[in-house]
Scaffold this motif. Structure first.
Motif, PDB file in Angstrom:
ATOM      1  N   GLN A 180     -13.937   2.883   1.742  1.00 59.41           N
ATOM      2  CA  GLN A 180     -14.171   3.277   0.243  1.00 59.41           C
ATOM      3  C   GLN A 180     -13.597   4.760   0.229  1.00 59.41           C
ATOM      4  OE1 GLN A 180     -15.485   1.451  -2.234  1.00 59.41           O
ATOM      5  NE2 GLN A 180     -14.487   3.142  -3.418  1.00 59.41           N
ATOM      6  N   ARG A 181     -13.842   5.562   1.090  1.00 62.33           N
ATOM      7  CA  ARG A 181     -13.127   6.885   0.930  1.00 62.33           C
ATOM      8  C   ARG A 181     -11.793   6.961   0.962  1.00 62.33           C
ATOM      9  NH1 ARG A 181     -17.736   7.541   4.240  1.00 62.33           N
ATOM     10  NH2 ARG A 181     -16.746   7.229   5.942  1.00 62.33           N
ATOM     11  N   LEU A 182     -11.096   6.312   1.685  1.00 59.94           N
ATOM     12  CA  LEU A 182      -9.668   6.073   1.652  1.00 59.94           C
ATOM     13  C   LEU A 182      -9.320   5.742   0.176  1.00 59.94           C
ATOM     14  CD1 LEU A 182      -6.883   6.398   3.031  1.00 59.94           C
ATOM     15  CD2 LEU A 182      -7.026   4.029   4.007  1.00 59.94           C
ATOM     16  N   ASN A 241      -7.482   8.958  -6.390  1.00 54.18           N
ATOM     17  CA  ASN A 241      -7.681  10.390  -6.869  1.00 54.18           C
ATOM     18  C   ASN A 241      -6.544  11.269  -6.833  1.00 54.18           C
ATOM     19  OD1 ASN A 241     -10.140   9.744  -8.129  1.00 54.18           O
ATOM     20  ND2 ASN A 241     -11.353  10.238  -6.096  1.00 54.18           N
ATOM     21  N   SER A 242      -5.477  10.779  -5.720  1.00 54.24           N
ATOM     22  CA  SER A 242      -4.347  11.600  -5.842  1.00 54.24           C
ATOM     23  C   SER A 242      -3.502  11.865  -7.008  1.00 54.24           C
ATOM     24  CB  SER A 242      -3.383  10.782  -4.579  1.00 54.24           C
ATOM     25  OG  SER A 242      -2.988   9.737  -5.261  1.00 54.24           O
ATOM     26  N   GLY A 243      -3.539  11.004  -7.921  1.00 48.27           N
ATOM     27  CA  GLY A 243      -2.647  11.394  -9.204  1.00 48.27           C
ATOM     28  C   GLY A 243      -1.229  10.789  -8.707  1.00 48.27           C
ATOM     29  N   MET A 244      -1.115  10.191  -7.727  1.00 49.70           N
ATOM     30  CA  MET A 244       0.256   9.626  -7.253  1.00 49.70           C
ATOM     31  C   MET A 244       0.414   8.278  -7.531  1.00 49.70           C
ATOM     32  SD  MET A 244       1.074  11.652  -3.725  1.00 49.70           S
ATOM     33  CE  MET A 244       2.695  11.008  -3.460  1.00 49.70           C
ATOM     34  N   SER A 245       1.496   7.386  -7.764  1.00 46.16           N
ATOM     35  CA  SER A 245       1.464   6.267  -7.798  1.00 46.16           C
ATOM     36  C   SER A 245       1.503   5.531  -6.501  1.00 46.16           C
ATOM     37  CB  SER A 245       2.776   5.911  -8.550  1.00 46.16           C
ATOM     38  OG  SER A 245       4.045   6.164  -7.795  1.00 46.16           O
ATOM     39  N   GLN A 246       1.308   4.390  -6.375  1.00 43.91           N
ATOM     40  CA  GLN A 246       1.198   3.560  -5.167  1.00 43.91           C
ATOM     41  C   GLN A 246       2.761   3.564  -4.621  1.00 43.91           C
ATOM     42  OE1 GLN A 246      -0.710  -0.230  -5.254  1.00 43.91           O
ATOM     43  NE2 GLN A 246      -2.202   0.630  -6.515  1.00 43.91           N
ATOM     44  N   LYS A 247       3.563   3.468  -5.465  1.00 45.96           N
ATOM     45  CA  LYS A 247       5.136   3.484  -4.815  1.00 45.96           C
ATOM     46  C   LYS A 247       5.571   5.009  -4.357  1.00 45.96           C
ATOM     47  CE  LYS A 247       9.906   2.641  -6.397  1.00 45.96           C
ATOM     48  NZ  LYS A 247      10.700   2.542  -7.447  1.00 45.96           N
ATOM     49  N   ALA A 248       5.216   6.150  -4.765  1.00 45.44           N
ATOM     50  CA  ALA A 248       5.253   7.227  -4.428  1.00 45.44           C
ATOM     51  C   ALA A 248       4.567   7.533  -3.072  1.00 45.44           C
ATOM     52  CB  ALA A 248       4.893   8.439  -5.514  1.00 45.44           C
ATOM     53  N   VAL A 266      -0.124  13.473   3.099  1.00 47.98           N
ATOM     54  CA  VAL A 266       0.277  13.148   1.789  1.00 47.98           C
ATOM     55  C   VAL A 266      -0.630  13.155   0.730  1.00 47.98           C
ATOM     56  CG1 VAL A 266       1.473  11.379   0.068  1.00 47.98           C
ATOM     57  CG2 VAL A 266       2.415  11.826   2.564  1.00 47.98           C
ATOM     58  N   LEU A 267      -1.796  12.815   0.733  1.00 50.15           N
ATOM     59  CA  LEU A 267      -2.983  12.866  -0.078  1.00 50.15           C
ATOM     60  C   LEU A 267      -3.506  14.160   0.004  1.00 50.15           C
ATOM     61  CD1 LEU A 267      -4.464   9.408   0.552  1.00 50.15           C
ATOM     62  CD2 LEU A 267      -2.877  10.109  -1.188  1.00 50.15           C
TER      63      LEU A 267
END
Length: 82
Positions: free
Chosen positions: A21-23, A29-36, A69-70
């Motif tokens: 859940q935390r991952l 919440n990172s604001g990044m796309s899954q692709k990025a 990255v996160l």
């Protein structure tokens, strides 16, 4: 099954659920796309999707790269810190 086995299965499962859940929250919440995120750590975008939707966990080196990255502490994801 003895009581020790039950305890491990119960608490082990609870710990894994919390880590998962935390991952997931960190990814969302990172604001990044899954692709990025995937491109940044060298995995396929569907791998990130699987982390979000299933019981798939990253390898240790991928987990470390994800945390970097996160911009989140691995201790936080693992539940060792608040």
């Amino acid at each position: 099954m003895n009581i020790c086995d039950f305890g491990y299965q119960y608490w082990g499962s609870k710990m894994i659920d919390g880590i998962q859940q935390r991952l997931r929250n960190a990814i969302k919440n990172s604001g990044m796309s899954q692709k990025a995120i995937a491109e940044s750590i060298g995995v396929h975008p569907t791998t990130i999707s699987k982390y979000l939707r299933s019981d798939k966990f990253p390898s240790i080196d991928t987990f470390a790269a994800l945390c970097k990255v996160l911009n989140v502490s691995s201790d936080l994801i693992l539940g060792l810190k608040n």
